[in-house]
Design an enzyme around this catalytic site. Sequence first.
Site, PDB file in Angstrom:
ATOM      1  N   ALA A   1     -44.386 -21.151  23.902  1.00  0.00           N
ATOM      2  CA  ALA A   1     -44.228 -22.350  23.072  1.00  0.00           C
ATOM      3  C   ALA A   1     -42.817 -22.486  22.512  1.00  0.00           C
ATOM      4  O   ALA A   1     -42.292 -23.596  22.421  1.00  0.00           O
ATOM      5  CB  ALA A   1     -45.250 -22.341  21.943  1.00  0.00           C
TER       6      ALA A   1
ATOM      7  N   VAL B   1     -47.943 -24.301  28.624  1.00  0.00           N
ATOM      8  CA  VAL B   1     -47.302 -23.741  27.447  1.00  0.00           C
ATOM      9  C   VAL B   1     -48.327 -22.884  26.727  1.00  0.00           C
ATOM     10  O   VAL B   1     -49.468 -23.290  26.518  1.00  0.00           O
ATOM     11  CB  VAL B   1     -46.771 -24.857  26.515  1.00  0.00           C
ATOM     12  CG1 VAL B   1     -46.076 -24.263  25.300  1.00  0.00           C
ATOM     13  CG2 VAL B   1     -45.819 -25.773  27.267  1.00  0.00           C
ATOM     14  N   CYS B   2     -47.892 -21.680  26.366  1.00  0.00           N
ATOM     15  CA  CYS B   2     -48.834 -20.715  25.799  1.00  0.00           C
ATOM     16  C   CYS B   2     -48.205 -19.968  24.632  1.00  0.00           C
ATOM     17  O   CYS B   2     -47.051 -20.184  24.299  1.00  0.00           O
ATOM     18  CB  CYS B   2     -49.233 -19.737  26.894  1.00  0.00           C
ATOM     19  SG  CYS B   2     -47.807 -18.949  27.674  1.00  0.00           S
ATOM     20  N   ALA B   3     -48.981 -19.049  24.071  1.00  0.00           N
ATOM     21  CA  ALA B   3     -48.485 -18.225  22.980  1.00  0.00           C
ATOM     22  C   ALA B   3     -47.732 -17.018  23.553  1.00  0.00           C
ATOM     23  O   ALA B   3     -46.523 -16.910  23.418  1.00  0.00           O
ATOM     24  CB  ALA B   3     -49.633 -17.773  22.091  1.00  0.00           C
TER      25      ALA B   3
ATOM     26  N   THR C   1     -52.401 -17.047  30.426  1.00  0.00           N
ATOM     27  CA  THR C   1     -51.881 -18.261  31.053  1.00  0.00           C
ATOM     28  C   THR C   1     -51.330 -17.966  32.443  1.00  0.00           C
ATOM     29  O   THR C   1     -51.463 -18.780  33.352  1.00  0.00           O
ATOM     30  CB  THR C   1     -50.814 -18.920  30.160  1.00  0.00           C
ATOM     31  OG1 THR C   1     -51.387 -19.120  28.871  1.00  0.00           O
ATOM     32  CG2 THR C   1     -50.382 -20.256  30.713  1.00  0.00           C
TER      33      THR C   1
END
Length: 103
Positions: free
Chosen positions: A38, A6-8, A13
């Site tokens: 996210a 899970v990333c921004a 990522t």
Amino acid sequence: MKILLVCAAGMSTSLVVNKMKKALGPDEQDWIIEAKPAERFEDEFKKYDVVLLGPQIRFKKDEFEKIAREYNIPVETINTADYGLANGEKILDFAKELYENKK
């Protein structure tokens, strides 16, 4: 095993995901490793065995961990150095350890 990162935004990522896939062993080629933003966490996390957070969203860990706990899905933040270096092997080992410890 199914691993969710899970990333921004997802740029760095996706590089980590690719490195993790390259680190898979011969008997792990059917594993699924994906990255999602996210804001999609609640829609996606139940499909995975382990959730790893990019360091840039570690502030969400408590919130996501509380949601996932009911499903026995571990949520942890990726080590900042490993993430920054896109050390797929170490991050994959971390995911395996989390999966083994949840049993």
